[in-house]
Design a protein around this motif. Structure first.
Motif, PDB file in Angstrom:
ATOM      1  N   GLY A   1       0.777  -1.230   0.000  1.00  0.00           N
ATOM      2  CA  GLY A   1       0.000   0.000   0.000  1.00  0.00           C
ATOM      3  C   GLY A   1       0.807   1.277   0.000  1.00  0.00           C
ATOM      4  N   ARG A   2       1.993   1.270   0.591  1.00  0.00           N
ATOM      5  CA  ARG A   2       2.800   2.487   0.682  1.00  0.00           C
ATOM      6  C   ARG A   2       4.079   2.403  -0.150  1.00  0.00           C
ATOM      7  N   TYR A   3       4.150   1.404  -1.024  1.00  0.00           N
ATOM      8  CA  TYR A   3       5.394   1.194  -1.765  1.00  0.00           C
ATOM      9  C   TYR A   3       5.198   1.420  -3.258  1.00  0.00           C
ATOM     10  N   PRO A   4       6.036   2.244  -3.885  1.00  0.00           N
ATOM     11  CA  PRO A   4       5.973   2.388  -5.347  1.00  0.00           C
ATOM     12  C   PRO A   4       6.442   1.108  -6.024  1.00  0.00           C
ATOM     13  N   ARG A   5       6.080   0.957  -7.284  1.00  0.00           N
ATOM     14  CA  ARG A   5       6.371  -0.287  -7.992  1.00  0.00           C
ATOM     15  C   ARG A   5       7.851  -0.513  -8.228  1.00  0.00           C
ATOM     16  N   ASN A   6       8.638   0.533  -8.187  1.00  0.00           N
ATOM     17  CA  ASN A   6      10.072   0.344  -8.391  1.00  0.00           C
ATOM     18  C   ASN A   6      10.792   0.006  -7.091  1.00  0.00           C
ATOM     19  N   LEU A   7      10.033  -0.191  -6.007  1.00  0.00           N
ATOM     20  CA  LEU A   7      10.635  -0.532  -4.728  1.00  0.00           C
ATOM     21  C   LEU A   7      10.257  -1.941  -4.288  1.00  0.00           C
ATOM     22  N   SER A   8       8.964  -2.238  -4.261  1.00  0.00           N
ATOM     23  CA  SER A   8       8.509  -3.512  -3.710  1.00  0.00           C
ATOM     24  C   SER A   8       7.586  -4.205  -4.698  1.00  0.00           C
ATOM     25  N   THR A   9       7.883  -5.472  -4.979  1.00  0.00           N
ATOM     26  CA  THR A   9       7.117  -6.229  -5.961  1.00  0.00           C
ATOM     27  C   THR A   9       6.936  -7.666  -5.499  1.00  0.00           C
ATOM     28  N   LEU A  10       5.934  -8.313  -6.050  1.00  0.00           N
ATOM     29  CA  LEU A  10       5.696  -9.715  -5.739  1.00  0.00           C
ATOM     30  C   LEU A  10       6.807 -10.616  -6.253  1.00  0.00           C
ATOM     31  N   SER A  11       7.533 -10.169  -7.268  1.00  0.00           N
ATOM     32  CA  SER A  11       8.551 -11.018  -7.875  1.00  0.00           C
ATOM     33  C   SER A  11       9.774 -11.195  -6.988  1.00  0.00           C
ATOM     34  N   LYS A  12       9.926 -10.359  -5.944  1.00  0.00           N
ATOM     35  CA  LYS A  12      11.115 -10.489  -5.092  1.00  0.00           C
ATOM     36  C   LYS A  12      10.816 -10.436  -3.603  1.00  0.00           C
ATOM     37  N   ASP A  13       9.730  -9.801  -3.208  1.00  0.00           N
ATOM     38  CA  ASP A  13       9.481  -9.563  -1.790  1.00  0.00           C
ATOM     39  C   ASP A  13       8.553 -10.603  -1.176  1.00  0.00           C
ATOM     40  N   VAL A  14       8.445 -10.559   0.140  1.00  0.00           N
ATOM     41  CA  VAL A  14       7.657 -11.532   0.888  1.00  0.00           C
ATOM     42  C   VAL A  14       6.572 -10.795   1.678  1.00  0.00           C
TER      43      VAL A  14
ATOM     44  N   ASP B   1      -7.032   6.557   2.853  1.00  0.00           N
ATOM     45  CA  ASP B   1      -7.081   5.854   1.573  1.00  0.00           C
ATOM     46  C   ASP B   1      -8.279   4.901   1.516  1.00  0.00           C
ATOM     47  N   GLN B   2      -8.024   3.615   1.186  1.00  0.00           N
ATOM     48  CA  GLN B   2      -9.127   2.663   1.091  1.00  0.00           C
ATOM     49  C   GLN B   2      -9.830   2.454   2.429  1.00  0.00           C
ATOM     50  N   GLY B   3      -9.118   2.729   3.527  1.00  0.00           N
ATOM     51  CA  GLY B   3      -9.698   2.554   4.846  1.00  0.00           C
ATOM     52  C   GLY B   3     -10.865   3.479   5.139  1.00  0.00           C
ATOM     53  N   LYS B   4     -11.064   4.483   4.290  1.00  0.00           N
ATOM     54  CA  LYS B   4     -12.213   5.377   4.474  1.00  0.00           C
ATOM     55  C   LYS B   4     -13.531   4.632   4.336  1.00  0.00           C
ATOM     56  N   ILE B   5     -13.483   3.435   3.758  1.00  0.00           N
ATOM     57  CA  ILE B   5     -14.701   2.635   3.605  1.00  0.00           C
ATOM     58  C   ILE B   5     -15.281   2.251   4.962  1.00  0.00           C
ATOM     59  N   ARG B   6     -14.476   2.279   6.004  1.00  0.00           N
ATOM     60  CA  ARG B   6     -14.960   1.866   7.323  1.00  0.00           C
ATOM     61  C   ARG B   6     -16.084   2.763   7.833  1.00  0.00           C
ATOM     62  N   VAL B   7     -15.961   4.064   7.589  1.00  0.00           N
ATOM     63  CA  VAL B   7     -17.022   4.988   8.010  1.00  0.00           C
ATOM     64  C   VAL B   7     -18.303   4.708   7.226  1.00  0.00           C
ATOM     65  N   LYS B   8     -18.166   4.436   5.939  1.00  0.00           N
ATOM     66  CA  LYS B   8     -19.330   4.149   5.108  1.00  0.00           C
ATOM     67  C   LYS B   8     -19.991   2.844   5.521  1.00  0.00           C
ATOM     68  N   LEU B   9     -19.184   1.858   5.870  1.00  0.00           N
ATOM     69  CA  LEU B   9     -19.738   0.577   6.307  1.00  0.00           C
ATOM     70  C   LEU B   9     -20.491   0.721   7.629  1.00  0.00           C
TER      71      LEU B   9
ATOM     72  N   PRO C   1     -12.170  -4.942   6.517  1.00  0.00           N
ATOM     73  CA  PRO C   1     -11.994  -3.887   5.517  1.00  0.00           C
ATOM     74  C   PRO C   1     -10.564  -3.371   5.556  1.00  0.00           C
ATOM     75  N   ALA C   2     -10.181  -2.635   4.549  1.00  0.00           N
ATOM     76  CA  ALA C   2      -8.827  -2.079   4.504  1.00  0.00           C
ATOM     77  C   ALA C   2      -8.595  -1.137   5.681  1.00  0.00           C
ATOM     78  N   GLY C   3      -7.324  -1.026   6.091  1.00  0.00           N
ATOM     79  CA  GLY C   3      -6.929  -0.033   7.081  1.00  0.00           C
ATOM     80  C   GLY C   3      -6.335   1.155   6.344  1.00  0.00           C
ATOM     81  N   ASP C   4      -5.260   1.725   6.881  1.00  0.00           N
ATOM     82  CA  ASP C   4      -4.570   2.803   6.166  1.00  0.00           C
ATOM     83  C   ASP C   4      -3.950   2.280   4.875  1.00  0.00           C
ATOM     84  N   THR C   5      -3.690   0.973   4.851  1.00  0.00           N
ATOM     85  CA  THR C   5      -3.223   0.285   3.649  1.00  0.00           C
ATOM     86  C   THR C   5      -4.176  -0.880   3.411  1.00  0.00           C
ATOM     87  N   PRO C   6      -4.043  -1.633   2.315  1.00  0.00           N
ATOM     88  CA  PRO C   6      -5.031  -2.666   2.005  1.00  0.00           C
ATOM     89  C   PRO C   6      -5.237  -3.721   3.087  1.00  0.00           C
TER      90      PRO C   6
END
Length: 445
Positions: free
Chosen positions: A206-219, A256-264, A302-307
């Motif tokens: 959620g807080r990482y740009p694509r040139n930093l963290s990816t599924l192809s290398k990270d855990v 971010d996506q966590g704003k859905i909590r108020v709506k829920l 639901p999502a928090g501050d990140t997914p």
């Protein structure tokens, strides 16, 4: 115009498939993110992963747990490793870095059954672990960019980067065989771009740009659960024993996506069989959540501050079927665990349709729920962080996932690279999207 786009897309796919077949061990990330040297592969074998752990001054790790523990106290050993405070509260969820370090310090029985063991000679190592408690540093040295104490965190990060730059083992691989935990969304926020080649232990992207963290290398790691594990969950009728249909208790003011909590909250409040309550993580509220999850059939995630959020893993160890609301989430250990066997998924749009989630859960077949409950009991040990470490626990699983992240272009790596090439604006998760009403499953990606 559409014809040219289709041709370009086809050529891109053919190119990537060809690469995956003929040069599978080549790291395609180097085309996009240049590195100083060739990678030093981490190979999966039938023996434990041999990990060299840097002896960093204690200010980078355990001294943050207790300010009386000065950096002059010498390296951390199994004899002087402090136990995590029992009253760690919400900070517990970010202590993955502590358990990874503890697993390497442990020298007891069962070494041949562990996924990773510590070696004292760096020349014999398959991987290198950097025991910087970057998440605890965020919690200890200031939570926001304007907090003066944050400068301490910034300084520690800078020192780690400089230390690694001088390490011949980091230079030799460009950092690609170095494992660095960053589970707090703001961990290593000032200097993490400089470590984009390393294997990062994250909870989501959620807080990482694509040139930093990816599924192809990270855990992707689970959060450390905050509620206590349900160890004696064996009623005659588990479905009827859980009287609440859907449970949620937590902070409803998120980004971010966590704003859905108020709506829920507006949608779900008022339903007699739904518990949806605003709450903060105090010891008493954690006890309330523990009891509430154990008496609920489904637990909302639901999502928090990140997914992602810790709530998912609290639900798993409570054997409360997770209801995951997200269009964009990566889950831990997906190469080994099928979340569709014990979780229910709704898109953001579906969740915000008044009455939809509750009606679908009320129609959920009892026998199917019981099957998910049984599966939760079978897999919940994979989400336990403990000392001494045990086979198949969370740390074991993390080291397994760390063994060969870039040995070959996997499906997830291929799809991610394709998305980068095509400049896709939406990064889709790997999980399957369950249609609750008719049990249909359709792959999101």
């Amino acid at each position: 115009m559409y014809g040219k786009t289709a041709i370009c897309l086809t050529l891109a796919i053919i190119f990537l498939v060809s690469c995956s077949i003929y040069i599978g061990s080549v790291d395609l990330r180097s085309y996009f993110f240049p590195l100083q040297s060739a990678p030093h592969s981490i190979c999966a074998t039938d023996r434990p992963l041999r990990v060299y752990m840097y002896d960093l001054p204690r200010k980078f790790n355990v001294a943050m747990m207790d300010r009386r523990d000065s950096e002059e106290s010498g390296p951390v050993t199994v004899e002087n490793l402090p136990r995590w405070p029992a009253d760690g509260g919400v900070r517990r969820q970010h202590r993955v870095e502590y358990w990874l370090m503890a697993s390497l310090l442990y020298g007891g029985e069962g070494g041949e059954e562990r996924e990773a063991v510590r070696v004292s000679d760096p020349e014999t190592a398959d991987a290198y672990f950097v025991p910087f408690f970057s998440s605890l540093s965020v919690n200890t040295h200031g939570h926001n960019m304007t907090d003066p104490a944050t400068e301490v965190d910034r300084g520690l990060q800078g020192e780690i980067v400089e230390f690694l730059r001088k390490s011949k083992y980091y230079q030799r691989s460009g950092g690609r065989d170095h494992v660095i935990p960053m589970t707090h969304p703001n961990a290593f926020r000032f200097h993490r771009q400089q470590l984009n080649a390393s294997i990062l232990i994250v909870v989501d992207f959620g807080r990482y740009p694509r040139n930093l963290s990816t599924l192809s290398k990270d855990v992707v790691s689970p959060y450390v659960h905050v509620v206590e594990s349900f160890t004696d969950d064996d009623p005659l009728d588990p479905y009827e024993n859980r009287t609440t249909l859907l449970f949620f208790q937590g902070n409803t003011v998120r980004k971010d996506q966590g704003k859905i909590r108020v709506k829920l909250a507006k949608i779900l409040n008022g339903s007699a069989d739904v518990h949806y309550k605003k709450s903060i993580a105090t010891p008493s509220n954690i006890k309330t959540s523990t009891k509430g999850m154990r008496l609920s059939k489904f637990c909302l995630h639901p999502a928090g501050d990140t997914p992602s959020s810790c709530r998912l893993f609290d639900a798993i160890v409570s054997h409360c079927v997770p209801v995951i609301v997200s269009d964009k989430i990566e889950l831990p250990f997906e190469d080994d665990i099928d979340y569709t066997e014990f979780s229910v998924f709704f898109s953001m749009k579906e969740a915000l349709e008044p009455g939809h989630v509750v009606n679908q859960l009320r129609q959920f077949p009892k026998d199917r729920w019981v099957g998910m409950w049984k599966r939760l009991k079978q897999i919940s040990h994979h989400y336990e962080f403990q000392y001494p470490p045990k086979k198949e626990d969370a740390v074991y699983m993390l080291w397994r996932q760390s063994q060969n992240p870039e040995e070959k272009i996997t499906t997830k790596g291929f799809l991610y690279t394709l998305a980068v090439l095509l400049k896709s604006q939406t990064y889709k998760p790997r999980v399957s999207h369950i249609k609750v009403a008719n049990s249909e499953q359709s792959t999101r990606r």
